[in-house]
Design an enzyme around this catalytic site. Structure first.
Site, mmCIF file in Angstrom:
data_model
loop_
_atom_site.group_PDB
_atom_site.id
_atom_site.type_symbol
_atom_site.label_atom_id
_atom_site.label_comp_id
_atom_site.label_asym_id
_atom_site.label_seq_id
_atom_site.Cartn_x
_atom_site.Cartn_y
_atom_site.Cartn_z
ATOM 1 N N MET A 18 10.635 6.738 0.964
ATOM 2 C CA MET A 18 10.259 7.725 1.972
ATOM 3 C C MET A 18 10.026 9.055 1.290
ATOM 4 O O MET A 18 10.843 9.527 0.517
ATOM 5 C CB MET A 18 11.352 7.823 3.047
ATOM 6 C CG MET A 18 11.057 8.853 4.128
ATOM 7 S SD MET A 18 9.471 8.540 4.982
ATOM 8 C CE MET A 18 8.944 10.209 5.354
ATOM 9 N N GLU A 19 8.844 9.638 1.622
ATOM 10 C CA GLU A 19 8.384 10.822 0.910
ATOM 11 C C GLU A 19 8.874 12.116 1.549
ATOM 12 O O GLU A 19 8.119 13.081 1.652
ATOM 13 C CB GLU A 19 6.855 10.810 0.859
ATOM 14 C CG GLU A 19 6.145 10.958 2.221
ATOM 15 C CD GLU A 19 5.881 9.661 2.971
ATOM 16 O OE1 GLU A 19 6.496 8.629 2.619
ATOM 17 O OE2 GLU A 19 5.074 9.683 3.900
ATOM 18 N N GLU A 65 4.153 8.457 -3.928
ATOM 19 C CA GLU A 65 5.100 9.316 -3.199
ATOM 20 C C GLU A 65 4.822 10.790 -3.484
ATOM 21 O O GLU A 65 4.953 11.635 -2.602
ATOM 22 C CB GLU A 65 6.547 8.970 -3.571
ATOM 23 C CG GLU A 65 6.973 7.527 -3.248
ATOM 24 C CD GLU A 65 6.728 7.122 -1.795
ATOM 25 O OE1 GLU A 65 6.890 7.983 -0.908
ATOM 26 O OE2 GLU A 65 6.359 5.956 -1.549
ATOM 27 N N GLU A 91 -1.378 6.577 4.097
ATOM 28 C CA GLU A 91 -0.943 5.621 3.068
ATOM 29 C C GLU A 91 -2.108 5.213 2.156
ATOM 30 O O GLU A 91 -1.946 5.115 0.939
ATOM 31 C CB GLU A 91 -0.313 4.389 3.714
ATOM 32 C CG GLU A 91 0.984 4.680 4.459
ATOM 33 C CD GLU A 91 2.012 5.398 3.599
ATOM 34 O OE1 GLU A 91 2.123 5.064 2.403
ATOM 35 O OE2 GLU A 91 2.684 6.316 4.110
HETATM 36 ZN ZN LIG Z 1 3.481 6.185 1.386
#
Ligand SMILES: [Zn+2]
Length: 988
Positions: free
Chosen positions: A297-298, A333, A355
């Site tokens: 998770m970014e 990320e 994404e």
């Molecule tokens: Zn991503």
């Protein structure tokens, strides 16, 4: 646009001041949040205040008027559990809250809980450690809608605000959050032995990117990123990787961050430090967690990743592909920090793009420096991308083409479903569509190539400049994509403006709003052979009615390769209309298979060019363009899809396939020992031939002429195939595609004396007792073809009976088989399927066919019956040697497998209808039997027979209905192979 369940308040939230009190030994935590808000209109009253809140107990809520005046207005606290809201209203039933100005502050005190079973909201993971029992990591996960488990907020992508966090917790723990730490002070007034950690303000961000980590067992490694700006305010900043274990194995992660942050700063022409301009300092942390359901998770400035993905030993890192994957994940990320976090989207429907973009740029940057595709390590040119991703995406869309949705429709559907689902836990997967994600990566890659191609010779990276323009600081409120969450097209409209090209936003619209993908037909102009005609249409599968489908032209990146000197066509890069005429000849389109479409080459010249320029060596023949491995594979994959499709298959495609196949077979003579460059295309060509062969053998009665021509070509091919080395020796290693090719050749040429000889030898070896001792095990990939060729040759019932007995002795058989990468489950399923479907593959004599049919009759309830039937039905048109007693009865009439089957079927039909009444599995197989029988009879000349048969059961309602329904379904399924075969008829 506001969604029905999104919050409609009369104000925006500018800032959250959040103070959390977390005692790691407890399962609850306490919080006080002060929310600074601005009213949307000049009216200074509010009816109520709605905030997202889930599993939080709000203990008090009030409005603070101003810093000067201490007076507070208490609010009553109400919950809307279904919509996950806390609703604050004026106390004492007042109609509205009156405010002293258009800005105001609300303060809430509450308690929340620490999750110990799942990884969302605030969650705690105990670390297993022999020496200490109470080691832990407390971390958070907010995407897509878990911030509301941590503090009351507007937990929506459409709301961006600044968060200023402070955490009270036990002294001495590592405490991290999005922004750098401003100060740590003792806080004895709360508990003994605790401190208050205050963080800088975050940039403007959505609540889904909020995060913090508290732990008593984190090791850290740190590196400096030098300032890349000449501005005196800009300083070096540090990047750190935290891990509860094996921190030394995270060195590669740290090195990768250190290498790519400056490259990203260069790409966006925007420093990471500028992102955090609200704070005094900048930092970037990666924290490795034992468990995280979303894997990574970014969070802004605080990226969390499940640790087994990043902790790799030097030995594991020696694996190129693993190291590349890891590099890509880390850079992905990092990309989010710029696009996705700093510039963020206003709705989850854009998640796929967020994404796709991060993956596209990660691959682009990790590939830069080896952009020349001769370097096989380049991701864009390797099989994982081209075949694993693009080709399977083309097959995927193709298979569902009638129902295939556009990215746009897909996103809208996801959004709608989520709104219905709000009551339950929404996870990231619910807002993410993998097909759209993959299509997005391909779309960005082909756009990148198209733009680059337009500007060849000019080394400015235009797309990078265009993206950089989105970050320019002088942007006004109106077009500043950071200040307000944006839509996908906001980005592309700005990029189109920057590049002065309407085509850019149109390109994105085309690939997000049109379903499926196009088929591009390429022809030499009939009047002027120097000219090339291009026509595009939506590609549809063979069952789809062409005339009923919307057929809007796509924006096709042409990626044309010219016939001389391997040059690309820089003049014609994009096709936006239905047709396009080029004033010059071409070699191929969709060079290196980088864009999402198939190409149908419809003039012989193309196939001649392909084969005169295919070499398996790298030597370039002076002047002319060469066909490399990727282009050859792409041409064959497109041919395969076209030849198996009734709408598109034309004689030219078969002719082209034969040309290419012949050429490949000619090259067998002087190949290298392990030349996969040859085996891979050859195996694809063979798989297409096999499909044709199946068409012909199933319908040979009606299409004999066609089959004869096919067989002539087959003869030539099999003659050449004698140059193949079929010897199995202990020391010999096989390429997977080599084995696949050998297997296809055996199946296609199963009646050729050479092929029979080889496979009989293997069959004997397979049955021997001492194969393991000699070490010459039979490769698993050849087993199916060995069965097939041998079963096909059986002439008497005894041979077949022996085969079955032997097949049942599975363990003994497997002892003689060499597995290469196959898992044992895969092996068992495949083996079972091949063995039993080939068991039905007998067609030499009436005796052996009857033996198989009687076996089915006496084992009708077994699950392998449909498999045997499948084998039998593929031989319906084969003429068999009749048993002696019948020879006198009908001496001239040739008897086929299908004739025997049909007679047997009619003779036993009444018996089976009675037997199956109370036996489910037997009844299922009986139904399969009926459809197999109809399959044979429904070739055009025999339709009347089957109709008569069905009509004879008109009095027996149940059976009649069953027969009619089966017949109806069969008719539909039948259309495709027959129609394909018709398309092939004028073979010359
Ligand atoms: Zn991503």
């Amino acid at each position: 646009m506001a969604t029905p369940l999104s919050i409609q308040n009369g104000f925006n939230i500018d800032q959250y001041n959040l103070q959390l009190d977390i005692d790691p030994s407890k399962t609850n935590f306490k919080g006080i949040v002060t929310i600074a808000a601005t009213l949307l209109t000049n009216a200074t009253s509010l009816k109520e205040i709605k905030l997202h809140s889930k599993n939080l107990a709000v203990t008090s809520a009030h409005i603070l008027y101003s810093t000067k005046d201490d007076s507070k207005t208490n609010l009553s606290i109400n919950y809307d559990e279904i919509n996950q809201l806390v609703i604050l209203k004026p106390e004492n039933n007042a109609q509205s809250l009156s405010l002293s100005s258009t800005t105001f502050e609300i303060q809430l005190s509450y308690t929340g809980s620490i999750n110990e079973t799942s990884t969302y909201g605030v969650f705690k993971t105990l670390l297993k450690n022999n020496s200490k029992k109470d080691n832990f990591i407390i971390a958070t996960h907010c995407q897509p809608s878990f911030a509301r488990y941590i503090f009351p907020c507007i937990d929506e992508l459409s709301s961006k605000s600044v968060i200023e966090l402070s955490i009270i917790t036990t002294k001495g723990l590592t405490v991290l959050s999005n922004a750098p730490i401003e100060q740590v002070v003792e806080k004895k007034s709360v508990r003994s032995n605790c401190t208050l950690t205050t963080f800088n303000k975050t940039p403007l961000m959505t609540t889904s990117l909020f995060g913090f980590v508290i732990s008593n067992q984190l090791e850290v490694i740190t590196a400096k990123i030098p300032s890349s700006s000449s501005s005196p305010e800009s300083k070096d900043f540090s990047v750190s990787v935290y891990s509860p274990i094996r921190i030394n194995d995270a060195t590669f992660t740290l090195d990768t961050i250190q290498k790519y942050v400056p490259l990203l700063e260069k790409f966006f022409q925007f420093n990471f430090a500028s992102i955090f301009k609200n704070g005094f300092k900048t930092k970037l942390d990666f924290v490795l967690l034992p468990n995280l359901a979303d894997m990574a998770m970014e969070n802004f400035g605080l990226i969390v990743i499940q640790m087994n993905h990043l902790l790799l030993t030097p030995h594991q890192l020696a694996n190129d592909s693993l190291r590349n994957q890891l590099e890509q994940l880390i850079v992905h990320e990092l990309v989010h920090q710029w696009i996705g976090n700093y510039i963020s989207f206003d709705s989850w429907e854009h998640m796929w793009f967020n994404e796709s973009f991060a993956t596209w740029l990660a691959i682009h940057l990790t590939n830069s420096g080896n952009e020349m595709h001769e370097d096989s390590s380049s991701y864009w040119y390797d099989d994982q991308y081209l075949i694993g991703m693009i080709d399977s995406q083309l097959n995927n869309v193709h298979n569902h083409s009638l129902s295939s949705m556009t990215i746009h429709q897909n996103s809208a559907m996801i959004k709608e479903e989520n709104e219905k689902k709000r009551k339950d836990i929404l996870v990231t997967n619910d807002v993410f569509d993998n097909d759209s994600y993959i299509k997005g990566i391909i779309m960005l890659r082909s756009l990148q190539l198209t733009i680059q191609q337009q500007e060849d010779g000019n080394h400015v990276d235009l797309l990078s400049n265009a993206f950089a323009s989105l970050f320019q600081q002088e942007k006004t409120e109106n077009n500043n994509l950071h200040l307000k969450p944006c839509k996908l097209m906001d980005i592309w409209n700005q990029i189109g403006k920057y590049l002065k090209s309407e085509n850019i936003p149109n390109f994105i619209s085309s690939w997000t709003r049109l379903p499926g993908f196009p088929l591009l037909s390429v022809k030499q102009d009939e009047d002027d052979s120097k000219k090339t005609k291009l026509i595009q249409n939506r590609f549809l599968d063979g069952y789809a009615p062409l005339d009923k489908i919307e057929n809007v032209p796509y924006h096709i990146p042409l990626l044309i390769k010219l016939p001389m000197d391997n040059k690309l066509d820089y003049e014609n890069v994009l096709m936006t209309d239905r047709t396009l005429t080029l004033n010059h000849p071409i070699f191929l389109c969709n060079n290196e298979s980088q864009a999402m479409y198939r190409v149908s080459y419809e003039s012989e010249i193309y196939y001649d060019q392909f084969i005169s320029n295919t070499t398996t060596t790298t030597t370039t023949i002076g002047g002319s363009t060469t066909l490399d491995r990727i282009n050859l594979i792409k041409i064959l994959k497109d041919l395969s899809a076209i030849i198996n499709n009734v709408h598109y298959c034309k004689p030219i495609h078969i002719k082209g396939l034969f040309k290419i196949t012949n050429h490949l077979i000619d090259q067998l003579k002087d190949r290298d020992a392990h030349d996969d460059n040859l085996w891979e295309p050859l195996s694809i060509a063979m798989s297409i031939l096999l499909n044709l062969e199946r068409c012909y053998s199933k319908y040979s009665g009606d299409y004999y002429d066609n089959e004869k021509k096919f067989n002539e070509i087959v003869e030539k091919l099999v003659g050449e195939s004698s140059t193949i080395n079929w010897e199995l020796t202990k020391s010999r290693r096989y390429e997977a595609f080599e084995l696949e090719t050998l297997s296809y050749i055996s199946i296609i040429f199963k009646n050729h004396p050479e092929i029979i000889k080889i496979n009989e030898k293997y069959y004997d070896l397979l049955r021997s007792d001492n194969l393991k001792i000699s070490g010459n095990l039979i490769p698993f990939k050849l087993i199916g073809s060995i069965f097939l060729v041998n079963v096909e040759q059986f002439t008497n019932g005894k041979q077949w009976k022996r085969f079955i007995n032997y097949a049942k002795d599975y363990d003994r058989l497997m002892a003689n088989v060499r597995l290469e990468g196959e898992s044992s489950k895969e092996v068992q399923e495949l083996f079972h399927h091949e063995l039993w479907s080939y068991a039905g593959y007998t067609n030499k004599t009436e005796e052996v066919v009857m033996k198989v049919l009687n076996y089915i009759d006496s084992n009708l309830e077994l699950e392998l019956v449909p498999l045997i039937l499948e084998g039998i039905s593929s031989n319906f048109n084969r003429v068999v040697v009749a048993s002696k007693k019948q020879e006198s009865d009908c001496s001239d009439v040739s008897l086929s497998v299908g004739d025997i089957f049909w007679k047997w079927f009619m003779d036993n039909f009444n018996k089976w209808t009675n037997k199956c009444k109370n036996n489910k599995s037997m009844a299922d197989n009986f139904h399969t039997l009926i459809s197999i029988a109809f399959d044979y009879r429904s070739t055009e000349s025999k339709n009347i027979l089957i109709e008569d048969f069905i009509e004879s059961y008109k009095g027996q309602e149940d059976i009649y209905k069953l027969l009619r329904t089966t017949r109806k379904v069969m008719k539909k399924d039948q259309e495709l192979p027959l129609a394909v075969l018709k398309a092939l008829t004028p073979l010359s």
